[in-house]
Design a protein around this motif. Structure first.
Motif, mmCIF file in Angstrom:
data_model
loop_
_atom_site.group_PDB
_atom_site.id
_atom_site.type_symbol
_atom_site.label_atom_id
_atom_site.label_comp_id
_atom_site.label_asym_id
_atom_site.label_seq_id
_atom_site.Cartn_x
_atom_site.Cartn_y
_atom_site.Cartn_z
ATOM 1 N N ASN A 223 0.828 -1.199 0.000
ATOM 2 C CA ASN A 223 0.000 0.000 0.000
ATOM 3 C C ASN A 223 0.866 1.255 0.000
ATOM 4 O O ASN A 223 1.807 1.379 0.781
ATOM 5 C CB ASN A 223 -0.896 0.011 1.240
ATOM 6 N N ILE A 224 0.521 2.193 -0.875
ATOM 7 C CA ILE A 224 1.224 3.470 -0.961
ATOM 8 C C ILE A 224 0.200 4.593 -0.828
ATOM 9 O O ILE A 224 -0.694 4.728 -1.663
ATOM 10 C CB ILE A 224 1.979 3.607 -2.299
ATOM 11 N N ALA A 225 0.345 5.386 0.233
ATOM 12 C CA ALA A 225 -0.570 6.514 0.439
ATOM 13 C C ALA A 225 0.139 7.860 0.365
ATOM 14 O O ALA A 225 -0.516 8.893 0.378
ATOM 15 C CB ALA A 225 -1.278 6.385 1.791
ATOM 16 N N ASN A 226 1.483 7.841 0.316
ATOM 17 C CA ASN A 226 2.217 9.104 0.275
ATOM 18 C C ASN A 226 3.606 8.865 -0.324
ATOM 19 O O ASN A 226 3.980 7.733 -0.641
ATOM 20 C CB ASN A 226 2.314 9.731 1.675
ATOM 21 N N GLU A 227 4.356 9.952 -0.472
ATOM 22 C CA GLU A 227 5.672 9.867 -1.091
ATOM 23 C C GLU A 227 6.654 9.084 -0.236
ATOM 24 O O GLU A 227 7.566 8.439 -0.751
ATOM 25 C CB GLU A 227 6.216 11.279 -1.367
ATOM 26 N N ASN A 228 6.483 9.117 1.093
ATOM 27 C CA ASN A 228 7.355 8.344 1.980
ATOM 28 C C ASN A 228 7.259 6.858 1.658
ATOM 29 O O ASN A 228 8.275 6.156 1.564
ATOM 30 C CB ASN A 228 6.972 8.579 3.440
ATOM 31 N N HIS A 229 6.036 6.368 1.488
ATOM 32 C CA HIS A 229 5.833 4.962 1.146
ATOM 33 C C HIS A 229 6.426 4.652 -0.233
ATOM 34 O O HIS A 229 7.071 3.614 -0.420
ATOM 35 C CB HIS A 229 4.339 4.638 1.127
ATOM 36 N N ALA A 230 6.211 5.553 -1.186
ATOM 37 C CA ALA A 230 6.689 5.307 -2.548
ATOM 38 C C ALA A 230 8.208 5.191 -2.588
ATOM 39 O O ALA A 230 8.763 4.324 -3.283
ATOM 40 C CB ALA A 230 6.211 6.424 -3.473
ATOM 41 N N LEU A 231 8.893 6.052 -1.852
ATOM 42 C CA LEU A 231 10.352 5.991 -1.812
ATOM 43 C C LEU A 231 10.827 4.653 -1.240
ATOM 44 O O LEU A 231 11.791 4.054 -1.728
ATOM 45 C CB LEU A 231 10.895 7.141 -0.957
ATOM 46 N N ILE A 261 -7.528 -6.033 4.276
ATOM 47 C CA ILE A 261 -7.539 -7.292 3.530
ATOM 48 C C ILE A 261 -6.482 -8.233 4.085
ATOM 49 O O ILE A 261 -5.392 -7.801 4.486
ATOM 50 C CB ILE A 261 -7.287 -7.048 2.025
ATOM 51 N N LEU A 262 -6.822 -9.506 4.170
ATOM 52 C CA LEU A 262 -5.879 -10.562 4.531
ATOM 53 C C LEU A 262 -6.143 -11.758 3.619
ATOM 54 O O LEU A 262 -7.294 -12.043 3.276
ATOM 55 C CB LEU A 262 -6.042 -10.994 5.994
ATOM 56 N N ALA A 263 -5.085 -12.441 3.246
ATOM 57 C CA ALA A 263 -5.222 -13.682 2.485
ATOM 58 C C ALA A 263 -5.323 -14.838 3.472
ATOM 59 O O ALA A 263 -4.415 -15.055 4.271
ATOM 60 C CB ALA A 263 -4.027 -13.870 1.561
ATOM 61 N N LEU A 264 -6.434 -15.566 3.448
ATOM 62 C CA LEU A 264 -6.667 -16.648 4.404
ATOM 63 C C LEU A 264 -6.141 -17.981 3.903
ATOM 64 O O LEU A 264 -5.798 -18.861 4.693
ATOM 65 C CB LEU A 264 -8.163 -16.763 4.707
ATOM 66 N N ARG A 265 -6.096 -18.144 2.598
ATOM 67 C CA ARG A 265 -5.481 -19.303 1.940
ATOM 68 C C ARG A 265 -5.529 -19.008 0.444
ATOM 69 O O ARG A 265 -6.210 -18.055 0.018
ATOM 70 C CB ARG A 265 -6.208 -20.608 2.267
ATOM 71 N N HIS A 273 -14.404 -4.505 2.355
ATOM 72 C CA HIS A 273 -15.508 -4.249 1.429
ATOM 73 C C HIS A 273 -15.104 -4.732 0.036
ATOM 74 O O HIS A 273 -13.921 -4.972 -0.246
ATOM 75 C CB HIS A 273 -15.888 -2.766 1.410
ATOM 76 N N ALA A 274 -16.084 -4.860 -0.823
ATOM 77 C CA ALA A 274 -15.840 -5.431 -2.154
ATOM 78 C C ALA A 274 -14.937 -4.555 -3.007
ATOM 79 O O ALA A 274 -14.258 -5.045 -3.913
ATOM 80 C CB ALA A 274 -17.176 -5.669 -2.860
ATOM 81 N N GLY A 275 -14.891 -3.249 -2.741
ATOM 82 C CA GLY A 275 -14.076 -2.347 -3.526
ATOM 83 C C GLY A 275 -12.581 -2.589 -3.406
ATOM 84 O O GLY A 275 -11.797 -2.120 -4.246
ATOM 85 N N ILE A 276 -12.181 -3.328 -2.374
ATOM 86 C CA ILE A 276 -10.760 -3.664 -2.200
ATOM 87 C C ILE A 276 -10.247 -4.445 -3.420
ATOM 88 O O ILE A 276 -9.078 -4.368 -3.785
ATOM 89 C CB ILE A 276 -10.552 -4.490 -0.915
ATOM 90 N N ARG A 277 -11.123 -5.195 -4.045
ATOM 91 C CA ARG A 277 -10.749 -5.997 -5.221
ATOM 92 C C ARG A 277 -10.035 -5.134 -6.275
ATOM 93 O O ARG A 277 -9.085 -5.571 -6.918
ATOM 94 C CB ARG A 277 -12.005 -6.633 -5.813
ATOM 95 N N ASN A 286 -9.909 -12.493 -9.080
ATOM 96 C CA ASN A 286 -10.896 -13.571 -9.199
ATOM 97 C C ASN A 286 -10.912 -14.479 -7.973
ATOM 98 O O ASN A 286 -11.636 -15.473 -7.959
ATOM 99 C CB ASN A 286 -10.635 -14.389 -10.473
ATOM 100 N N TRP A 287 -10.123 -14.184 -6.952
ATOM 101 C CA TRP A 287 -10.208 -14.936 -5.699
ATOM 102 C C TRP A 287 -11.535 -14.630 -5.011
ATOM 103 O O TRP A 287 -12.158 -13.585 -5.246
ATOM 104 C CB TRP A 287 -9.054 -14.553 -4.774
ATOM 105 N N ASP A 288 -11.979 -15.548 -4.164
ATOM 106 C CA ASP A 288 -13.201 -15.313 -3.390
ATOM 107 C C ASP A 288 -12.941 -14.257 -2.319
ATOM 108 O O ASP A 288 -11.868 -14.237 -1.689
ATOM 109 C CB ASP A 288 -13.654 -16.603 -2.716
ATOM 110 N N PHE A 289 -13.924 -13.398 -2.090
ATOM 111 C CA PHE A 289 -13.823 -12.359 -1.068
ATOM 112 C C PHE A 289 -14.878 -12.612 0.007
ATOM 113 O O PHE A 289 -16.076 -12.647 -0.280
ATOM 114 C CB PHE A 289 -14.040 -10.977 -1.675
#
Length: 378
Positions: A223-231, A261-265, A273-277, A286-289
């Motif tokens: 996840n990138i929310a700002n320039e610090n993360h991008a660097l 979001i977490l990957a359970l398997r 929420h569904a928008g995370i897709r 195409n994974w199940d949510f």
């Protein structure tokens, strides 16, 4: 101690670090704290005006009631016992001593916190420990409390890397996300718009937490929310080379994504929420949510209790195997939904997750899992 070996979030867990809550008695309110938690400081009308970095440390301290601290310690120690009972080897950080002095950087000072949310300042990729560059001054030395465990893995053959450490002056921080009201859920009543100049300014610096990363075998979603993360992601991409595919997810959250979001398997995500897709690489859409209902089971707090996390913190479950999860026992509806999806759920008590900024995934750092470096994007 086995060799460090962890490539994903779900394969059978063999060894883990569980954080320590000892002497977690206060929050140090200064710019880096407010920037980090700005999205969830909903009740900031009584917590502001913001305290400047120049304010004496003792005057910035936001005290946490002792009964909450005691109950947090009970819940963390019980988490360690539950994991041990499931056959997982549990390692612990050094405790923060009650008389630990403040941390002093170049132009700033902050009181340290214990190594509770051990997921945050470290990223485990296969046989490598990567200490990530912290965004909060109070957590600058936190991984030193975990260093004895890291050294033992290093002695057993692990690689041990530290990303470039930021100076953390006021002007090190990209504040654009905190100022953008269209993408944030809340925020301070006073905009964070007055970073003070310093002799030590070098411009925006790398900052990134391990909890901003979703490990999917060969694929790493960050996840990138700002320039610090991008660097920081630029550095990570160069460092990893062709060993991993690094995917940038823009503004999925302000920082951490493990209550988004977490990957359970393989093939199954737990998502807010569904928008995370739409934030994910196309091959994983195409994974199940599994989408939980609106969470409601929380303690009632007083006006002088600082709430730090969103109501979705209980999505922060921990996978013990592809079929078994640890989940907050207060979340009855979530437990039932996970069970209907074919998971064995171990309910574990965690009362004050909104006051201390973490759940079971945050409190743990998995160091040995059975899974190999697989390509799940095919």
């Amino acid at each position: 101690m086995a060799s460090l070996h962890s490539y994903d979030e779900w394969s059978t867990l063999r060894e883990v670090i569980v954080g320590s809550a000892e002497n977690y008695t206060s929050h140090d309110r200064e710019l880096s704290f407010d920037v980090f938690f700005h999205e969830n400081l909903y009740r900031s009308d009584w917590a502001y005006p913001r305290l400047a970095a120049s304010t004496p440390v003792q005057d910035r301290s936001w005290q946490i009631k002792q009964r909450y601290v005691d109950e947090l310690n009970e819940d963390v120690e019980n988490l360690a016992k539950v994991l041990t009972s499931l056959g997982v080897t549990v390692h612990r950080p050094l405790p923060l001593l009650p008389d630990t002095p403040s941390i002093k950087g170049l132009g700033w000072e902050a009181m340290p916190v214990p190594a509770l949310n051990v997921r945050d300042n470290t990223l485990i990729l296969g046989d490598e420990i990567i200490e990530t560059p912290p965004a909060m001054r109070s957590r600058y030395l936190e991984t030193r409390l975990i260093a004895p465990v890291f050294k033992a893995y290093y002695d057993a053959g692990a690689r041990w890397t530290t990303m470039p450490r930021p100076i953390l002056t006021d002007r090190s921080f990209d504040l654009s996300y905190a100022r953008d009201t269209e993408t944030t859920l809340g925020g301070p009543t006073e905009p964070i718009s007055d970073p003070q100049p310093s002799t030590f300014d070098v411009g925006y610096e790398m900052m990134l937490d391990g909890a901003q990363c979703l490990r999917l075998g060969r694929d790493l979603v960050v996840n990138i929310a700002n320039e610090n993360h991008a660097l920081a992601v630029n550095w990570l991409e160069r460092h990893l080379g062709d060993r991993y595919r690094v995917h940038r997810a823009y503004r999925m959250s302000d920082n951490h994504i493990d209550s988004m979001i977490l990957a359970l398997r393989p093939g199954v995500f737990l998502a807010r929420h569904a928008g995370i897709r739409d934030h994910l690489p196309a091959t994983f859409r195409n994974w199940d949510f599994i989408i939980p209902d609106e969470p409601t089971s929380f303690p009632t707090y007083d006006d002088d209790d600082l709430v730090l996390t969103s109501p979705y913190i209980d999505l922060n479950v921990l996978s013990v195997s592809p079929n078994m999860l640890l989940c907050n026992k207060a979340c009855v509806d979530l437990i039932r939904k996970l069970e209907r999806s074919g998971f064995d759920v171990v309910p574990v008590q965690h009362r004050h997750r909104r006051l201390f900024g973490g759940g079971f995934h945050c409190f743990t750092l998995d160091t040995v899992r059975d899974g190999e470096l697989e390509d799940y994007s095919r």
